[in-house]
Design a protein around this motif. Structure first.
Motif, PDB file in Angstrom:
ATOM      1  N   LYS A 115       2.345   1.699  -3.424  1.00  0.00           N
ATOM      2  CA  LYS A 115       1.325   2.160  -4.365  1.00  0.00           C
ATOM      3  C   LYS A 115       1.101   3.670  -4.237  1.00  0.00           C
ATOM      4  O   LYS A 115       1.002   4.388  -5.250  1.00  0.00           O
ATOM      5  N   GLN A 155      -6.353   7.899  -4.764  1.00  0.00           N
ATOM      6  CA  GLN A 155      -6.091   6.739  -3.931  1.00  0.00           C
ATOM      7  C   GLN A 155      -7.038   6.623  -2.735  1.00  0.00           C
ATOM      8  O   GLN A 155      -6.908   5.718  -1.920  1.00  0.00           O
ATOM      9  N   SER A 171       2.439   8.469   5.171  1.00  0.00           N
ATOM     10  CA  SER A 171       2.959   7.276   4.497  1.00  0.00           C
ATOM     11  C   SER A 171       4.283   7.579   3.800  1.00  0.00           C
ATOM     12  O   SER A 171       5.240   6.795   3.895  1.00  0.00           O
ATOM     13  N   HIS A 218       0.832  -1.206   0.000  1.00  0.00           N
ATOM     14  CA  HIS A 218       0.000   0.000   0.000  1.00  0.00           C
ATOM     15  C   HIS A 218       0.871   1.262   0.000  1.00  0.00           C
ATOM     16  O   HIS A 218       0.601   2.214  -0.755  1.00  0.00           O
ATOM     17  N   SER A 219       1.929   1.249   0.771  1.00  0.00           N
ATOM     18  CA  SER A 219       2.835   2.402   0.806  1.00  0.00           C
ATOM     19  C   SER A 219       3.518   2.600  -0.546  1.00  0.00           C
ATOM     20  O   SER A 219       3.662   3.738  -1.025  1.00  0.00           O
TER      21      SER A 219
END
Length: 293
Positions: free
Chosen positions: A7, A25, A35, A4-5
């Motif tokens: 992305k 996002q 993040s 996720h980070s």
């Protein structure tokens, strides 16, 4: 550092805009900032240069972008592969059929099925086709191949694969039936004709019906299990028998027997696949069953 980070980082590296990235996002601007900050702390280097009007990738950010792209591509590939493995059917199916069926049409069926479902293991059992329905009813097999009976038992489903004529056969030598016996079968002319018949099954039922319709009480030399055994005994001159044409087409003894054209002919076999209706919802059985349609 997680997918996720990575992305979020790649999206920001493309947009170079915190507001646009947070909207795409579906995260808040503060969550996006946290993040990115966490990534920079883990890496020990700044990834972006930002002020009130612009966002730019640093040299370290450009290097990390290459790594993040490769890492995400690998992540998507392995995730897709693992998901597909979970979707692929796997397990064991048992199938019962005659020896003749196993080396005639069954080879093509199993070859194509295995290409589509390589993780399904097939357990093949061979025997007298007269027992095909019984094996399925007793739960000994998932599927079976045999001739459709005149009355299909309740709870058993059938799917046709092919048809085959039933033939009267005799040895090449000696000649056991005269032309008159073939043309006008009767109780008198057939009283001394030795016959080799199936112990049970559709061929026996239809042969008995034919004999009865002509008033013939057969002189039974032997009752055997399996069509291949009938062909073998007939080829040795022990008597005449009745077998499906498909057995003759695949028999190594064909040159040693003759086919009698006896009228009226016996009704043809409808050969196909049996399964319990209630088990057709099983994904493995359904995969094999639906492939034949």
């Amino acid at each position: 550092m997680d997918s996720h980070s990575l992305k979020l980082f790649l999206s920001l590296a493309d947009n170079l805009h915190f507001g646009k990235t947070s909207r795409e996002q579906h995260v808040s601007p503060s969550a996006l900032s946290r993040s990115i900050k966490q990534l920079e702390d883990e890496l020990g280097a700044p990834l972006f240069v930002r002020d009130s009007r612009s966002v730019q990738l640093t040299r370290e950010g450009q290097q990390f972008r290459e790594y993040a792209s490769e890492a995400m591509s690998g992540w998507h590939a392995i995730r897709q592969r693992l998901m597909q493995d979970q979707l692929d059917l796997h397990g064991e199916l048992s199938l019962y059929c005659s020896v003749t069926a196993s080396y005639s049409f069954l080879y093509d069926i199993l070859s194509s099925f295995r290409l589509d479902y390589p993780r399904i293991e097939m357990k093949l059992h061979t025997g007298d086709p007269a027992r095909a329905v019984e094996r399925v009813q007793q739960g000994l097999e998932d599927l079976a191949i045999g001739a459709r009976p005149d009355n299909l038992p309740a709870g058993v489903d059938f799917q046709s694969i092919t048809r085959s004529e039933l033939r009267f056969i005799g040895p090449q030598s000696p000649q056991l039936l005269t032309e008159e016996q073939r043309r006008q079968p009767s109780a008198q002319s057939w009283k001394d004709v030795p016959m080799i018949l199936s112990e049970e099954g559709l061929a026996r039922t239809r042969t008995d019906r034919w004999l009865k319709s002509h008033g013939i009480k057969p002189r039974i030399y032997a009752q055997v299990s399996g069509n291949e055994a009938i062909v073998s005994m007939v080829s040795l001159g022990f008597g005449i028998g009745v077998v499906p044409q498909i057995v003759l087409d695949n028999s190594p003894l064909t040159a040693r027997i003759r086919i009698y054209d006896i009228q009226p002919p016996l009704a043809a076999y409808d050969i196909g696949l049996f399964a319990l209706e209630k088990r057709l919802k099983d994904p493995l059985i359904a995969a094999f069953w639906n492939r034949r349609q």
